[in-house]
Design a protein around this motif. Structure first.
Motif, mmCIF file in Angstrom:
data_model
loop_
_atom_site.group_PDB
_atom_site.id
_atom_site.type_symbol
_atom_site.label_atom_id
_atom_site.label_comp_id
_atom_site.label_asym_id
_atom_site.label_seq_id
_atom_site.Cartn_x
_atom_site.Cartn_y
_atom_site.Cartn_z
ATOM 1 N N UNK A 50 -0.470 1.334 -8.770
ATOM 2 C CA UNK A 50 0.569 1.747 -7.814
ATOM 3 C C UNK A 50 0.299 1.155 -6.446
ATOM 4 N N UNK A 51 -0.964 1.189 -6.023
ATOM 5 C CA UNK A 51 -1.321 0.645 -4.713
ATOM 6 C C UNK A 51 -1.102 -0.866 -4.657
ATOM 7 N N UNK A 52 -1.463 -1.550 -5.717
ATOM 8 C CA UNK A 52 -1.333 -3.005 -5.738
ATOM 9 C C UNK A 52 0.113 -3.457 -5.853
ATOM 10 N N UNK A 53 0.979 -2.613 -6.385
ATOM 11 C CA UNK A 53 2.377 -3.011 -6.563
ATOM 12 C C UNK A 53 3.211 -2.792 -5.305
ATOM 13 N N UNK A 54 2.642 -2.237 -4.272
ATOM 14 C CA UNK A 54 3.387 -2.027 -3.016
ATOM 15 C C UNK A 54 3.538 -3.292 -2.239
#
Length: 54
Positions: A50-54
């Motif tokens: 989730x963090x990397x897809x921001x």
């Protein structure tokens, strides 16, 4: 989400769980704690994605 994407995600998760189980056994993690550890690892991976897809 379409069916192909769901299928791919399920295959990746299945492969990841097998690898986690193998690593836990390799390094002598207690069998009684493997389920809890696997769940924690999956949650951490989800948060990281989730963090990397921001």
């Amino acid at each position: 989400m379409n069916e192909l994407l769901k299928s791919i995600i399920q295959q990746i998760l299945k492969s990841m769980l097998k690898l986690v189980d193998k690593l836990l056994r390799k390094y002598g993690y207690p069998p009684s704690m493997q389920t809890l550890a696997t769940e924690a690892i999956v949650k951490q991976a989800e948060l990281l994605c989730k963090e990397l897809s921001r």
